[in-house]
Design an enzyme around this catalytic site. Structure first.
Site, PDB file in Angstrom:
ATOM      1  N   GLY A   1      33.975  32.958  21.535  1.00 43.74           N
ATOM      2  CA  GLY A   1      35.157  33.718  21.142  1.00 43.74           C
ATOM      3  C   GLY A   1      35.360  34.852  22.126  1.00 43.74           C
ATOM      4  O   GLY A   1      34.782  34.834  23.226  1.00 43.74           O
ATOM      5  N   LEU A   2      36.143  35.837  21.775  1.00 49.21           N
ATOM      6  CA  LEU A   2      36.426  36.915  22.716  1.00 49.21           C
ATOM      7  C   LEU A   2      35.186  37.793  22.907  1.00 49.21           C
ATOM      8  O   LEU A   2      34.806  38.552  22.019  1.00 49.21           O
ATOM      9  CB  LEU A   2      37.617  37.756  22.249  1.00 49.21           C
ATOM     10  CG  LEU A   2      38.060  38.731  23.341  1.00 49.21           C
ATOM     11  CD1 LEU A   2      38.743  38.004  24.504  1.00 49.21           C
ATOM     12  CD2 LEU A   2      38.961  39.809  22.798  1.00 49.21           C
ATOM     13  N   GLY A   3      34.594  37.663  24.091  1.00 48.43           N
ATOM     14  CA  GLY A   3      33.324  38.340  24.365  1.00 48.43           C
ATOM     15  C   GLY A   3      33.388  39.832  24.147  1.00 48.43           C
ATOM     16  O   GLY A   3      32.429  40.444  23.654  1.00 48.43           O
TER      17      GLY A   3
ATOM     18  N   ARG B   1      34.456  40.122  35.789  1.00 49.18           N
ATOM     19  CA  ARG B   1      34.435  40.330  34.327  1.00 49.18           C
ATOM     20  C   ARG B   1      33.318  39.493  33.696  1.00 49.18           C
ATOM     21  O   ARG B   1      33.157  38.317  33.997  1.00 49.18           O
ATOM     22  CB  ARG B   1      35.792  39.940  33.725  1.00 49.18           C
ATOM     23  CG  ARG B   1      35.866  40.069  32.198  1.00 49.18           C
ATOM     24  CD  ARG B   1      35.545  38.761  31.515  1.00 49.18           C
ATOM     25  NE  ARG B   1      35.660  38.854  30.054  1.00 49.18           N
ATOM     26  CZ  ARG B   1      35.175  37.935  29.213  1.00 49.18           C
ATOM     27  NH1 ARG B   1      34.560  36.877  29.674  1.00 49.18           N
ATOM     28  NH2 ARG B   1      35.304  38.081  27.926  1.00 49.18           N
ATOM     29  N   ILE B   2      32.565  40.087  32.822  1.00 45.06           N
ATOM     30  CA  ILE B   2      31.477  39.387  32.140  1.00 45.06           C
ATOM     31  C   ILE B   2      31.675  39.518  30.634  1.00 45.06           C
ATOM     32  O   ILE B   2      31.989  40.606  30.145  1.00 45.06           O
ATOM     33  CB  ILE B   2      30.111  39.992  32.550  1.00 45.06           C
ATOM     34  CG1 ILE B   2      29.890  39.838  34.061  1.00 45.06           C
ATOM     35  CG2 ILE B   2      28.976  39.327  31.781  1.00 45.06           C
ATOM     36  CD1 ILE B   2      28.739  40.650  34.598  1.00 45.06           C
ATOM     37  N   GLY B   3      31.502  38.428  29.916  1.00 42.60           N
ATOM     38  CA  GLY B   3      31.659  38.462  28.460  1.00 42.60           C
ATOM     39  C   GLY B   3      30.313  38.574  27.757  1.00 42.60           C
ATOM     40  O   GLY B   3      29.314  39.040  28.320  1.00 42.60           O
ATOM     41  N   ASP B   4      30.286  38.121  26.530  1.00 40.49           N
ATOM     42  CA  ASP B   4      29.063  38.211  25.717  1.00 40.49           C
ATOM     43  C   ASP B   4      28.033  37.142  26.067  1.00 40.49           C
ATOM     44  O   ASP B   4      26.838  37.302  25.779  1.00 40.49           O
ATOM     45  CB  ASP B   4      29.423  38.020  24.234  1.00 40.49           C
ATOM     46  CG  ASP B   4      30.039  36.632  24.013  1.00 40.49           C
ATOM     47  OD1 ASP B   4      31.082  36.352  24.639  1.00 40.49           O
ATOM     48  OD2 ASP B   4      29.478  35.825  23.250  1.00 40.49           O
TER      49      ASP B   4
ATOM     50  N   THR C   1      32.963  28.752  25.036  1.00 40.31           N
ATOM     51  CA  THR C   1      31.591  28.743  25.561  1.00 40.31           C
ATOM     52  C   THR C   1      30.841  27.602  24.910  1.00 40.31           C
ATOM     53  O   THR C   1      31.006  27.380  23.710  1.00 40.31           O
ATOM     54  CB  THR C   1      30.879  30.065  25.165  1.00 40.31           C
ATOM     55  OG1 THR C   1      31.577  31.138  25.775  1.00 40.31           O
ATOM     56  CG2 THR C   1      29.424  30.077  25.591  1.00 40.31           C
TER      57      THR C   1
HETATM   58  N1  ASP Z   1      32.674  34.331  24.788  1.00 38.80           N
HETATM   59  C1  ASP Z   1      33.236  33.897  26.045  1.00 38.80           C
HETATM   60  C2  ASP Z   1      33.562  35.084  26.894  1.00 38.80           C
HETATM   61  O1  ASP Z   1      34.054  36.065  26.383  1.00 38.80           O
HETATM   62  C3  ASP Z   1      34.430  33.018  25.905  1.00 38.80           C
HETATM   63  C4  ASP Z   1      34.467  32.079  24.739  1.00 38.80           C
HETATM   64  O2  ASP Z   1      33.443  31.749  24.173  1.00 38.80           O
HETATM   65  O3  ASP Z   1      35.551  31.639  24.356  1.00 38.80           O
HETATM   66  O4  ASP Z   1      33.398  35.009  28.079  1.00 38.80           O
END
Ligand code: ASP
Length: 317
Positions: free
Chosen positions: A203-205, A179-182, A151
């Protein structure tokens, strides 16, 4: 007069450099952060943001973006928006609304079209080729959720003392439709309070959301912690709790700036970020997790940059 900016990943360098010139001339924090993010969105070489972003499993580029004004707490977001050149500008526009400030899917896309935002097919030939390659069953089995995403997140402080935070991403490569992340969630992907500071995450939302990490950093800064301590503590204490109680904690990287222009970064992977202020030119730095739950920060090396250049501009086949 003090101004400062910090942003995630190497891809944000051109945007941060441009935003720095504008902040130096006195532009406001909101305009600066929008400019910074839109420059990344417009660069087709970056596979996880805006034009050229990697698609979901159905081959559709669905983007998430968020914006927050640290003076007023006004916040706007879009999620799973399609065919819009600059998701960040739509998010910022929505932040002007008292209600309906977070739109998703068709509603977000329709709002953008109706309000004159540039509409375009966001799936480039290069991204389509990579998606087709991943469709093969073998590849799908090997695909980790983390593959192919990042991101652009950024925080700015202007000469008047106003702060803003913003994010934009196409999320996880091969994510499920919708799908929606953070990234579009205030408190998780970003947060800004001009009287304290602001933060953003990548990172992993799914894991970042479990700890509302951007808000957590700002809260810690409000209690008097430096941005660096706030980032390290927010990340490493949460990662430990998550490992104990959930069983795992994936990659997370965090950036923060306080109202004095001091910055901090934390990561549990290798993380490149960009930073500048009224006394220092825009530069790229590298962060890594060190022992004792602290983050080590190094200047960028020529070799790292050359490898990165090769990776982003190579043709995918
Ligand atoms: N945080 C983002 C998401 O989960 C992806 C990322 O920043 O790598 O969509």
């Amino acid at each position: 007069m003090t101004w400062a900016a910090i942003s995630t990943w190497r891809m944000s360098f051109d945007g941060l450099s441009e935003a720095s010139v504008l902040l130096d001339k006195g532009i406001n924090a909101g305009d600066a952060v929008e400019k910074l993010i839109s420059i990344v969105e417009n660069n087709e070489h970056y596979k996880s943001v805006g034009f050229g972003g990697l698609p979901n499993e159905e081959g559709i580029v669905q983007m998430d973006a968020g914006f927050m004004d640290g003076d007023t707490f006004a916040q706007g977001s879009v999620a799973s928006i399609e065919n819009v050149k600059n998701a960040i500008s739509v998010a910022r526009k929505l932040s002007e609304n008292k209600t309906n400030s977070f739109l998703v899917g068709d509603g977000a896309t329709k709002f953008a079209a109706k309000n004159g935002f540039e509409m375009t097919n966001m799936l480039t030939e290069k991204a389509k080729k990579e998606w087709q390659g991943r469709l093969s069953a073998n590849h799908q089995e090997q695909l980790r959720a983390y593959d192919g995403h990042d991101t652009v997140g950024a925080v700015t402080l202007d000469q008047q003392g106003s702060m803003a935070a913003a994010t934009s991403t196409s999320g996880l490569f091969m994510k499920k439709d919708g799908r929606i992340g953070d990234s579009p969630l205030s408190g998780s992907g970003f947060y800004a309070d001009s009287q304290v500071g602001a933060a953003a995450a990548t990172g992993l939302g799914e894991d970042i959301m479990k700890g509302c990490l951007s808000y957590e950093i700002v809260r810690k800064m409000a209690e008097g912690q430096s941005p660096q301590d706030a980032c390290d503590q927010a990340l490493f204490s949460f990662a430990k709790t998550l490992k104990d109680r959930y069983g795992s904690c994936d990659a997370i990287s965090l950036i923060a700036l306080n109202s004095k222009g001091e910055w901090g970064v934390a990561t549990n992977v290798e993380f490149a970020f960009c930073v500048s202020d009224n006394e220092h030119e825009a530069k790229i730095m590298i962060a890594q997790q060190a022992a004792k739950d602290r983050t080590k920060i190094f200047p960028m090396t020529e070799k790292w940059l050359a490898d990165y250049q090769k990776r982003t501009e190579s043709t995918i086949d």
